[in-house]
Design an enzyme around this catalytic site. Sequence first.
Site, PDB file in Angstrom:
ATOM      1  N   PRO A 268      34.808  33.814  43.913  1.00 13.28           N
ATOM      2  CA  PRO A 268      34.272  34.179  45.230  1.00 13.28           C
ATOM      3  C   PRO A 268      33.635  35.567  45.170  1.00 13.28           C
ATOM      4  O   PRO A 268      34.310  36.578  45.025  1.00 13.28           O
ATOM      5  CB  PRO A 268      35.519  34.170  46.125  1.00 13.28           C
ATOM      6  CG  PRO A 268      36.665  34.398  45.198  1.00 13.28           C
ATOM      7  CD  PRO A 268      36.282  33.811  43.874  1.00 13.28           C
ATOM      8  N   ASP A 444      34.739  39.959  42.003  1.00 13.61           N
ATOM      9  CA  ASP A 444      35.511  38.740  42.214  1.00 13.61           C
ATOM     10  C   ASP A 444      36.612  39.050  43.231  1.00 13.61           C
ATOM     11  O   ASP A 444      37.539  39.808  42.942  1.00 13.61           O
ATOM     12  CB  ASP A 444      36.113  38.295  40.878  1.00 13.61           C
ATOM     13  CG  ASP A 444      36.813  36.947  40.972  1.00 13.61           C
ATOM     14  OD1 ASP A 444      37.188  36.543  42.089  1.00 13.61           O
ATOM     15  OD2 ASP A 444      37.008  36.315  39.906  1.00 13.61           O
ATOM     16  N   HIS A 445      36.501  38.442  44.401  1.00 15.33           N
ATOM     17  CA  HIS A 445      37.432  38.780  45.485  1.00 15.33           C
ATOM     18  C   HIS A 445      38.846  38.248  45.224  1.00 15.33           C
ATOM     19  O   HIS A 445      39.784  38.603  45.956  1.00 15.33           O
ATOM     20  CB  HIS A 445      36.904  38.231  46.811  1.00 15.33           C
ATOM     21  CG  HIS A 445      37.173  39.152  47.974  1.00 15.33           C
ATOM     22  ND1 HIS A 445      38.038  40.211  47.919  1.00 15.33           N
ATOM     23  CD2 HIS A 445      36.658  39.172  49.231  1.00 15.33           C
ATOM     24  CE1 HIS A 445      38.070  40.833  49.080  1.00 15.33           C
ATOM     25  NE2 HIS A 445      37.237  40.223  49.898  1.00 15.33           N
ATOM     26  N   ARG A 446      39.034  37.411  44.217  1.00 15.92           N
ATOM     27  CA  ARG A 446      40.387  37.015  43.854  1.00 15.92           C
ATOM     28  C   ARG A 446      41.127  38.181  43.203  1.00 15.92           C
ATOM     29  O   ARG A 446      42.359  38.284  43.299  1.00 15.92           O
ATOM     30  CB  ARG A 446      40.346  35.840  42.862  1.00 15.92           C
ATOM     31  CG  ARG A 446      39.747  34.557  43.398  1.00 15.92           C
ATOM     32  CD  ARG A 446      39.595  33.518  42.306  1.00 15.92           C
ATOM     33  NE  ARG A 446      38.728  33.982  41.225  1.00 15.92           N
ATOM     34  CZ  ARG A 446      38.470  33.283  40.123  1.00 15.92           C
ATOM     35  NH1 ARG A 446      39.018  32.080  39.969  1.00 15.92           N
ATOM     36  NH2 ARG A 446      37.673  33.765  39.188  1.00 15.92           N
ATOM     37  N   VAL A 448      39.677  41.619  43.195  1.00 18.42           N
ATOM     38  CA  VAL A 448      39.290  42.912  43.754  1.00 18.42           C
ATOM     39  C   VAL A 448      39.143  42.778  45.257  1.00 18.42           C
ATOM     40  O   VAL A 448      38.307  42.005  45.742  1.00 18.42           O
ATOM     41  CB  VAL A 448      37.963  43.395  43.130  1.00 18.42           C
ATOM     42  CG1 VAL A 448      37.599  44.777  43.654  1.00 18.42           C
ATOM     43  CG2 VAL A 448      38.046  43.394  41.604  1.00 18.42           C
TER      44      VAL A 448
END
Length: 474
Positions: A268, A444-446, A448
């Site tokens: 994401p 990567d929002h998983r 960060v």
Amino acid sequence: MPTIQEFRLPDAGEGLTEAEIVQWRVAPGDAVRVNQTIVEIETAKSLVELPSPWDGTVVEILVAEGTTVDVGTPIVRIETAGEPEPGAAGDPAAAALETAAEVDPEPLPEDAGGGAVLVGYGTGGAASGGGRRRRRTAEASAPAPAAPAAPVTPAPSAAPTGQAGPVSTAPSVRVLAKPPVRKLAKDLGVDLLSVPGTGPGGIVTREDVQAFASEAAHPETLATYPGDDNPWLASGTVSPDARRTRVPVKSVRRRTAEAMVASAFTAPHVTEFVTVDVTKTMKLVAALREDREFADVRVTPLLITAKALLLALRRHPEINASWDDEAQEIVYKHYVNLGIAAATPRGLVVPNIKDAHRLGLHDLAVAIADLTTTARAGKTTPTDMSDGTITITNVGVFGIDTGTPILNPGEAGILAFGAIREQPWVHKGKIKKRWVTQLALSFDHRLVDGELGSRVLADIAAVLEEPARGLVWG
């Protein structure tokens, strides 16, 4: 006694399943020696030169240039004086590959060609689904492909772009044409006002209408593309009307497309932006160019940006990580392999500088120069592109202000560095002309969250705005 050895296509690195035969360096009857380059192949990641594992004579070339074959396929037969020397698991191809990995690419002059353009993203890692890729089947004995059709060059009278046909110069009066000719024009859907008349007194003849209708059915191309100047065109098939060229998707570009899709739909993405006054960075670049310690390297704003990113990673090492979906673990890296995205004639690649966090500014400049020279020469190896941890893409070389870069698979962050322009800027309460750029950080929002991504981007901007901060943080 003489023995015929079959050289099989080896795995050129990281579980690749196929490669294209680009150029044979030998022919039947040629004598070859151990470690002599015999063929150049193109894998999904780079060009690789394969050396001969034996002394001997080439008996037969089994695979034609331009053919894609699976790993393990026999590609050449070599007659040797005796039994092959024992190699890794008895496979001479493995020993040949070890030698190939040690061959240094031939460097190009600093001003050779247009230089490597830094842009985009490149090859995949763990996050790309274990390196899965589509496979093309190709028989080892397939004949050489037919030469591509030559592009058709339009005549000098071609209509300008956006114009459907010749411009009518006829006055706004009734066109001179006999009734049968008018009926023919109506049946063919031709506007007589657009048809130049060649008959007596400018009358439009049947031949004029038919010629105009034929030309409309096969319009001129909107632009010409000499094959010598466009390798991609020369390698494709031109349509009969010369308006389209079809080029097979293969090798580096195919792997890049797969990595892009895998990254875009697996991680994401979140992108944040910041506009920075980099006037002091530009002054530092000018000063370093005059410094004797940096006389042997090329100093650019990209160098300072790379150093700023490394300093930000030291303060926020959590972004230097990857997501292991299979193990459901976050893998934090205690080293920085800094990727520099490069566009090459064969597609986008992302070679990386190993252990960049250990390098001083001068050594970092040398590493960037070596990396871009190798990419420009098309000699980037799979090892050069493996195990990257974070990437910079320099879209500013195109005059682009910013972008939303897609993550290199297996990494948690990528920084886009935009064009540097002189702009009005409020400095110390007054509007002045300053050097300004834009930065964009995708992450990567998983791995960060917004706070961490913002802090990393803010630190990079702070160093570019005030390079002296690097002395404190370094």
